[in-house]
Design a protein around this motif. Structure first.
Motif, PDB file in Angstrom:
ATOM      1  N   GLY A   1       0.803  -1.218   0.000  1.00 47.51           N
ATOM      2  CA  GLY A   1       0.000   0.000   0.000  1.00 47.51           C
ATOM      3  C   GLY A   1       0.833   1.263   0.000  1.00 47.51           C
ATOM      4  N   GLY A   2       2.024   1.212   0.558  1.00 51.12           N
ATOM      5  CA  GLY A   2       2.915   2.375   0.521  1.00 51.12           C
ATOM      6  C   GLY A   2       3.238   2.765  -0.915  1.00 51.12           C
ATOM      7  N   ALA A   3       3.516   1.776  -1.746  1.00 49.44           N
ATOM      8  CA  ALA A   3       3.784   2.043  -3.158  1.00 49.44           C
ATOM      9  C   ALA A   3       2.515   2.505  -3.867  1.00 49.44           C
ATOM     10  N   VAL A   4       1.390   1.856  -3.553  1.00 44.00           N
ATOM     11  CA  VAL A   4       0.111   2.230  -4.167  1.00 44.00           C
ATOM     12  C   VAL A   4      -0.271   3.658  -3.780  1.00 44.00           C
ATOM     13  N   GLY A   5      -0.096   4.005  -2.519  1.00 42.09           N
ATOM     14  CA  GLY A   5      -0.417   5.359  -2.055  1.00 42.09           C
ATOM     15  C   GLY A   5       0.426   6.407  -2.747  1.00 42.09           C
ATOM     16  N   GLY A   6       1.708   6.140  -2.911  1.00 41.53           N
ATOM     17  CA  GLY A   6       2.580   7.076  -3.618  1.00 41.53           C
ATOM     18  C   GLY A   6       2.138   7.263  -5.056  1.00 41.53           C
ATOM     19  N   TRP A   7       1.780   6.162  -5.715  1.00 40.78           N
ATOM     20  CA  TRP A   7       1.305   6.240  -7.091  1.00 40.78           C
ATOM     21  C   TRP A   7      -0.025   6.986  -7.158  1.00 40.78           C
ATOM     22  N   LEU A   8      -0.951   6.645  -6.259  1.00 39.39           N
ATOM     23  CA  LEU A   8      -2.284   7.244  -6.249  1.00 39.39           C
ATOM     24  C   LEU A   8      -2.216   8.750  -6.006  1.00 39.39           C
ATOM     25  N   PHE A   9      -1.443   9.158  -5.005  1.00 39.40           N
ATOM     26  CA  PHE A   9      -1.301  10.583  -4.724  1.00 39.40           C
ATOM     27  C   PHE A   9      -0.656  11.309  -5.900  1.00 39.40           C
ATOM     28  N   GLY A  10       0.314  10.672  -6.552  1.00 38.17           N
ATOM     29  CA  GLY A  10       0.958  11.263  -7.716  1.00 38.17           C
ATOM     30  C   GLY A  10      -0.022  11.459  -8.862  1.00 38.17           C
ATOM     31  N   GLN A  11      -0.892  10.479  -9.094  1.00 37.34           N
ATOM     32  CA  GLN A  11      -1.882  10.573 -10.159  1.00 37.34           C
ATOM     33  C   GLN A  11      -2.906  11.670  -9.892  1.00 37.34           C
ATOM     34  N   LEU A  12      -3.245  11.842  -8.624  1.00 38.50           N
ATOM     35  CA  LEU A  12      -4.238  12.847  -8.243  1.00 38.50           C
ATOM     36  C   LEU A  12      -3.634  14.231  -8.014  1.00 38.50           C
ATOM     37  N   GLY A  13      -2.314  14.311  -8.029  1.00 38.36           N
ATOM     38  CA  GLY A  13      -1.643  15.586  -7.801  1.00 38.36           C
ATOM     39  C   GLY A  13      -1.720  16.050  -6.362  1.00 38.36           C
ATOM     40  N   ILE A  14      -1.829  15.106  -5.438  1.00 37.40           N
ATOM     41  CA  ILE A  14      -1.945  15.421  -4.010  1.00 37.40           C
ATOM     42  C   ILE A  14      -0.589  15.226  -3.355  1.00 37.40           C
ATOM     43  N   SER A  15      -0.256  16.106  -2.435  1.00 37.26           N
ATOM     44  CA  SER A  15       0.964  15.961  -1.658  1.00 37.26           C
ATOM     45  C   SER A  15       0.598  15.947  -0.178  1.00 37.26           C
ATOM     46  N   ALA A  16       1.031  14.918   0.520  1.00 43.47           N
ATOM     47  CA  ALA A  16       0.766  14.823   1.950  1.00 43.47           C
ATOM     48  C   ALA A  16       1.870  15.481   2.760  1.00 43.47           C
ATOM     49  N   GLY A  17       2.794  16.111   2.097  1.00 39.62           N
ATOM     50  CA  GLY A  17       3.904  16.736   2.782  1.00 39.62           C
ATOM     51  C   GLY A  17       5.096  15.801   2.830  1.00 39.62           C
ATOM     52  N   GLY A  18       6.161  16.297   3.342  1.00 41.36           N
ATOM     53  CA  GLY A  18       7.372  15.501   3.408  1.00 41.36           C
ATOM     54  C   GLY A  18       7.583  14.919   4.785  1.00 41.36           C
TER      55      GLY A  18
END
Length: 80
Positions: free
Chosen positions: A38-55
């Protein structure tokens, strides 16, 4: 070192996702494994949606947890 960091964040995210998806989990060990995926999926999903959860740690944990919840949800569809 970054691989260990990725695995640890994914493990915590899997545990958190299992807590969020009460009744939709697969047990602690499988939830942790799905959290790592899910960590990889979340990174991909957020990237596709243009969302950044911060660093940093909190951003990584949020991203991985959202991905782990998504993976657990989809896996739950196949479980039934």
């Amino acid at each position: 070192m970054s691989l260990l960091y990725f695995i640890l964040i994914g493990a915590v995210a899997g545990w958190l996702a299992g807590q969020i998806m009460k009744g939709g989990g697969f047990g602690l060990l499988v939830n942790i494994i799905l959290g790592i995926i899910g960590g990889a999926v979340g990174g991909w999903l957020f990237g596709q949606l243009g969302i950044s959860a911060g660093g940093g740690l909190s951003g990584s944990l949020i991203t991985a947890t959202v991905g782990a919840v998504a993976v657990l949800f989809v896996a739950g569809l196949f479980k039934k």
